[in-house]
Design an enzyme around this catalytic site. Structure first.
Site, PDB file in Angstrom:
ATOM      1  N   ASP A 266       4.882  31.165 -31.083  1.00 25.07           N
ATOM      2  CA  ASP A 266       6.136  31.309 -30.352  1.00 25.07           C
ATOM      3  C   ASP A 266       6.268  30.074 -29.474  1.00 25.07           C
ATOM      4  OD1 ASP A 266       8.228  31.870 -28.665  1.00 25.07           O
ATOM      5  OD2 ASP A 266       7.407  33.734 -27.861  1.00 25.07           O
TER       6      ASP A 266
ATOM      7  N   LYS B 110      16.123  27.620 -24.726  1.00 25.13           N
ATOM      8  CA  LYS B 110      15.257  27.055 -23.695  1.00 25.13           C
ATOM      9  C   LYS B 110      15.296  25.517 -23.736  1.00 25.13           C
ATOM     10  CE  LYS B 110      13.825  31.184 -22.535  1.00 25.13           C
ATOM     11  NZ  LYS B 110      12.884  31.940 -23.329  1.00 25.13           N
TER      12      LYS B 110
ATOM     13  N   TRP C 279       5.460  37.424 -22.578  1.00 29.20           N
ATOM     14  CA  TRP C 279       6.062  37.264 -23.909  1.00 29.20           C
ATOM     15  C   TRP C 279       5.068  37.609 -25.011  1.00 29.20           C
ATOM     16  CZ3 TRP C 279      10.885  37.878 -23.754  1.00 29.20           C
ATOM     17  CH2 TRP C 279      11.691  37.286 -22.766  1.00 29.20           C
TER      18      TRP C 279
HETATM   19  C1  PLP Z   1      12.677  33.345 -23.660  1.00 31.77           C
HETATM   20  C2  PLP Z   1      11.480  33.599 -24.478  1.00 31.77           C
HETATM   21  C3  PLP Z   1      11.456  34.582 -25.471  1.00 31.77           C
HETATM   22  C4  PLP Z   1      12.619  35.497 -25.741  1.00 31.77           C
HETATM   23  O1  PLP Z   1      13.655  34.805 -26.307  1.00 31.77           O
HETATM   24  P1  PLP Z   1      15.027  35.514 -26.735  1.00 31.77           P
HETATM   25  O2  PLP Z   1      15.652  34.452 -27.586  1.00 31.77           O
HETATM   26  O3  PLP Z   1      15.761  35.827 -25.487  1.00 31.77           O
HETATM   27  O4  PLP Z   1      14.696  36.737 -27.509  1.00 31.77           O
HETATM   28  C5  PLP Z   1      10.316  34.713 -26.224  1.00 31.77           C
HETATM   29  N1  PLP Z   1       9.243  33.938 -26.006  1.00 31.77           N
HETATM   30  C6  PLP Z   1       9.226  32.994 -25.056  1.00 31.77           C
HETATM   31  C7  PLP Z   1       7.998  32.154 -24.872  1.00 31.77           C
HETATM   32  C8  PLP Z   1      10.339  32.795 -24.258  1.00 31.77           C
HETATM   33  O5  PLP Z   1      10.324  31.850 -23.305  1.00 31.77           O
END
Ligand code: PLP
Length: 361
Positions: free
Chosen positions: A171, A195, A103
């Protein structure tokens, strides 16, 4: 309704109470005679839902509404990979990124389209099985970007770094509202809700107003933070249902006793599973060795004997466990145990791991 043990990495398990409230609201929200799916995003009902969702998030994260703005956007965390640099790396500026896996690589790839990227530090040489030692920001960096929890590799920053005058951008997609950490260290937090915070389709952005005030105004309207700040996330139709559920999840976290209680539970669940894995190093391999780097959200492991993988998954299925298959890029297995994942489920997995390991002996 019989709930199975849903270890899926995202979209992922949500608290049953929240699902009940949300399903009621799908029929009728707050005595309005309308479904949450039918109300206007400019109406009275949504105004109250939106304000409470923002307030609940700030209460849970212990952030001051005078200092922090909450935005609800579309496009997932993946759009934030691009929006953040678009808004802050104009005129040849550069930002620092810590490379901790897939990511963060995606975030960097987008940033390079708009400005300079300095890889402050990376754990690539350790195959991303650890969080690298902290390297301070470069002078003048527009921000310092980290991925607090590496959903795919199963690592997590023990604590947020202190970046001084350089704004910290995090993030937090896969550990948002999971730990009692000092969120004031962040100038910019983003998380795809699916998540740990709600359904797919809404992305939470929480940022210092003073940081957002430096965002570029010269962008397509939907890609400029300035647009969303000015219009309170209502420039276009926001993800109404997603915002509603994120608000319910934040209230649920509060009702549990807040982040400290939720974190303690999360740690107990993770400890049970890691202990079962570590007890049988002849059967299981946990690539993340350093305890403090181990994610309490996504537990990544492999079988030393790859040929037993199908049998492991079959046994899991028989025990009503789903979603344990590892990410396609790393293989093996991954147990995602977000906030709403029940303690009994962690016990059930730990018991299964133990009996699976001992069955071979
Ligand atoms: C799932 C995830 C993403 C991507 O998320 P989307 O909402 O599908 O774009 C980005 N960073 C992390 C750490 C993730 O777990």
């Amino acid at each position: 309704m019989k709930r199975i043990y849903n270890f899926s990495p995202g979209p992922a398990i949500l608290p049953e109470e929240v699902l009940r409230q949300a399903s009621q609201a799908v029929l009728e929200v707050d005595g309005s005679g309308m479904s949450i799916l039918e109300i206007s995003h400019r109406g009275r009902e949504f105004a109250a839902i939106h304000a409470e969702a923002k307030a609940a998030l700030l209460r849970v994260l212990n952030l001051d509404a005078n200092e922090y703005e909450v935005l609800f956007l579309g496009g997932g965390a993946s759009l934030q990979f691009a929006m953040l640099p678009m808004n802050f790396l104009s005129e040849g500026r550069s930002a620092d990124y810590v490379d901790t896996g897939e990511w963060s690589l995606k975030a960097m790839k987008e940033a390079r389209r708009y400005g300079g990227v300095r890889v402050a530090t990376s754990s690539v040489d350790a195959h991303y099985s650890e969080i690298p030692a902290f390297e301070p920001p470069a002078p003048g960096a527009a921000y310092y970007h980290i991925t607090t929890n590496n959903t795919i590799e199963g690592t997590q920053w023990c604590d947020l770094p202190v970046t001084g005058v350089t704004p910290l951008a995090a993030d937090m997609s896969s550990d948002f509202m999971a730990r009692d950490i000092d969120h004031t260290r962040c100038a910019f937090i983003y998380a795809g809700a699916q998540k740990n915070a709600g359904p797919a389709g809404v992305t939470v952005v929480i940022a210092r107003r003073s940081f957002l005030s430096h965002a570029s105004p010269d962008l397509p309207a939907m890609l400029a933070y300035a647009t969303h700040v000015k219009n309170d996330s209502l420039y276009n139709t926001p993800p109404v249902f997603g915002i509603y559920v994120v608000g319910l999840v934040a209230q649920w976290v509060e009702a549990q006793g807040g982040l400290a209680v939720v974190e303690a539970r999360n740690r107990r669940k993770a400890a049970l599973i890691y202990a079962a894995l570590d007890t049988h190093p002849d059967v299981f391999d946990v690539p993340v060795r350093r305890i403090c780097d181990r994610s309490i959200m996504n537990i990544v492991f492999r079988l030393l004997d790859k040929d037993r993988e199908p049998a492991f998954l079959q046994g899991a299925k028989e025990r009503d466990m789903s979603g344990l298959k590892g990410h396609r890029s790393v293989g093996g297995f991954r147990a995602s145990i977000y906030n709403a994942f029940p303690h009994e489920g962690a016990e059930a997995l730990a018991d299964y791991l133990t009996s699976f390991a001992e069955a071979r002996a």
